[in-house]
Design a protein around this motif. Structure first.
Motif, mmCIF file in Angstrom:
data_model
loop_
_atom_site.group_PDB
_atom_site.id
_atom_site.type_symbol
_atom_site.label_atom_id
_atom_site.label_comp_id
_atom_site.label_asym_id
_atom_site.label_seq_id
_atom_site.Cartn_x
_atom_site.Cartn_y
_atom_site.Cartn_z
ATOM 1 N N UNK A 183 21.964 48.066 53.297
ATOM 2 C CA UNK A 183 23.363 47.828 53.670
ATOM 3 C C UNK A 183 23.587 46.337 53.882
ATOM 4 N N UNK A 184 22.574 45.656 54.433
ATOM 5 C CA UNK A 184 22.642 44.219 54.704
ATOM 6 C C UNK A 184 21.482 43.535 53.983
ATOM 7 N N UNK A 185 21.769 42.408 53.335
ATOM 8 C CA UNK A 185 20.738 41.582 52.710
ATOM 9 C C UNK A 185 20.872 40.146 53.216
ATOM 10 N N UNK A 186 19.808 39.371 53.022
ATOM 11 C CA UNK A 186 19.864 37.970 53.425
ATOM 12 C C UNK A 186 19.279 37.103 52.316
ATOM 13 N N UNK A 187 20.138 36.301 51.704
ATOM 14 C CA UNK A 187 19.761 35.441 50.581
ATOM 15 C C UNK A 187 19.014 36.226 49.510
ATOM 16 N N UNK A 226 22.617 35.934 67.131
ATOM 17 C CA UNK A 226 23.945 36.370 66.683
ATOM 18 C C UNK A 226 24.483 35.550 65.515
ATOM 19 N N UNK A 227 24.087 34.282 65.406
ATOM 20 C CA UNK A 227 24.589 33.467 64.305
ATOM 21 C C UNK A 227 24.021 33.941 62.963
ATOM 22 N N UNK A 231 26.226 35.691 59.990
ATOM 23 C CA UNK A 231 26.224 35.065 58.664
ATOM 24 C C UNK A 231 25.804 36.049 57.592
ATOM 25 N N UNK A 232 24.782 36.858 57.875
ATOM 26 C CA UNK A 232 24.304 37.819 56.883
ATOM 27 C C UNK A 232 25.339 38.905 56.620
ATOM 28 N N UNK A 238 30.851 39.280 51.269
ATOM 29 C CA UNK A 238 31.353 38.385 50.230
ATOM 30 C C UNK A 238 30.736 38.723 48.882
ATOM 31 N N UNK A 239 29.438 39.003 48.879
ATOM 32 C CA UNK A 239 28.765 39.353 47.624
ATOM 33 C C UNK A 239 29.373 40.624 47.026
#
Length: 316
Positions: A183-187, A226-227, A231-232, A238-239
């Motif tokens: 559900x969530x990815x990071x870079x 939290x930052x 951001x993620x 956005x992606x």
């Protein structure tokens, strides 16, 4: 073909990280390869996502044994994709938990997805001979269930469709940490080949409302603070939105899949082109967005043959 299909050309080993995201909560990550979560309770350990093969799962167990000798009692699978679940046998857990919708995906497309992903990810399926067969859950649920590892509570929740129809998260309230699967990815690019684009942002909003202190995402580095979490979540939204909106504009006006791919590249390459597995995901993401924009709400099954047909059509 003009270039290697999917991740067939990605044969280099990745650097493994094992990061503590809360007390006795760990994220096994490997430079954009599928992540695994580790939740250590009073007397046993819960795994969140199993890896593609027992060989890869053994690497997770090796890391676990550097921090605890407690037995592994539960494997929680956040969704069904072969690269997430086929290593489950290596943990020796008595309980394997999925959402009811994820189990439905195993029944509907389990072998087809396995064959497809085997073709896409040869490196991840090294040692595939040790896979005993499809991974089936011992327990399923709809909505929500709670597992107690002694006094440690783990809430498993289906917050909405996103990466697949059966996505769940694992929330550990005592440390306010969440394991989100893809559900969530990071870079790392989101794989959307079985996605429900229209629902994904709402599911991210549901995650956001927990105000968690850390997330172990599906791919990419652990998110602590939290930052990084905010951001993620924003970046994942956005992606997904950039992909869908660019493709949908072409699809609803009668444009071709190849034209939709060009529109998606124009919208996404500059922002996401350096993300892990971006080129791998892009054709599948465009194909699914094109279908959804034309009213095909239930993702079509990917097969090894369909993969190559789509890829060849887009190479032109």
């Amino acid at each position: 073909m003009s270039k290697a299909f999917a991740s067939q050309g990605d044969l280099s080993e990745k650097t493994i990280s094992f990061t503590e995201v809360g007390k006795d909560l760990w994220a096994f990550t490997a430079e954009g390869d599928p992540n695994t979560g580790v939740i250590i309770g009073d007397n046993s350990v819960m795994i969140v996502d199993a890896q593609a093969t027992p060989r890869l799962a053994d690497m997770v167990v090796e890391k676990i044994r550097t921090v605890t000798d407690k037995p592994i009692s539960h494997v929680v699978l956040t969704h069904y994709h072969a690269v997430r679940v086929l290593g489950a046998s290596a943990y020796g857990a008595s309980q394997i938990i999925m959402s009811e919708a994820a189990r439905g995906m195993v029944a509907e497309r389990g072998q087809e997805d396995w064959d497809s992903e085997f073709q896409r990810f040869p490196r991840l399926f090294e040692g595939h001979e040790s896979i005993p067969g499809l991974t089936w859950p011992t327990t399923t649920f709809k909505g929500r269930m709670t597992v107690y590892l002694g006094s440690r509570r783990v809430d498993l929740m289906h917050l909405g469709r996103a990466h697949t129809a059966g996505d769940i998260v694992a929330h550990v309230p005592d440390e306010n940490v969440m394991f989100t699967g893809d559900i969530v990815e990071y870079h790392s690019a989101c794989y959307c080949g079985d996605a429900h684009y229209a629902d994904w942002e709402g599911t991210l909003d549901a995650v956001r409302r927990f105000n968690v202190d850390a997330i172990a995402p599906g791919r990419g580095d652990a998110l602590v603070g939290d930052k990084m979490v905010a951001a993620a979540l924003a970046n994942t939204a956005d992606f997904v939105n950039s992909t869908y909106k660019s493709v949908a504009k072409v699809a609803v006006s009668g444009g071709s899949l190849k034209e939709a791919m060009a529109a998606c590249r124009a919208a996404c390459d500059a922002k996401f082109g350096d993300y892990a597995i971006y080129e791998h995901c892009l054709p599948f993401n465009v194909a699914r967005a094109y279908d959804e924009a034309r009213g095909i709400w239930h993702p079509r099954i990917w097969t090894a043959a369909r993969d190559l047909e789509m890829w060849e059509a887009l190479q032109g």
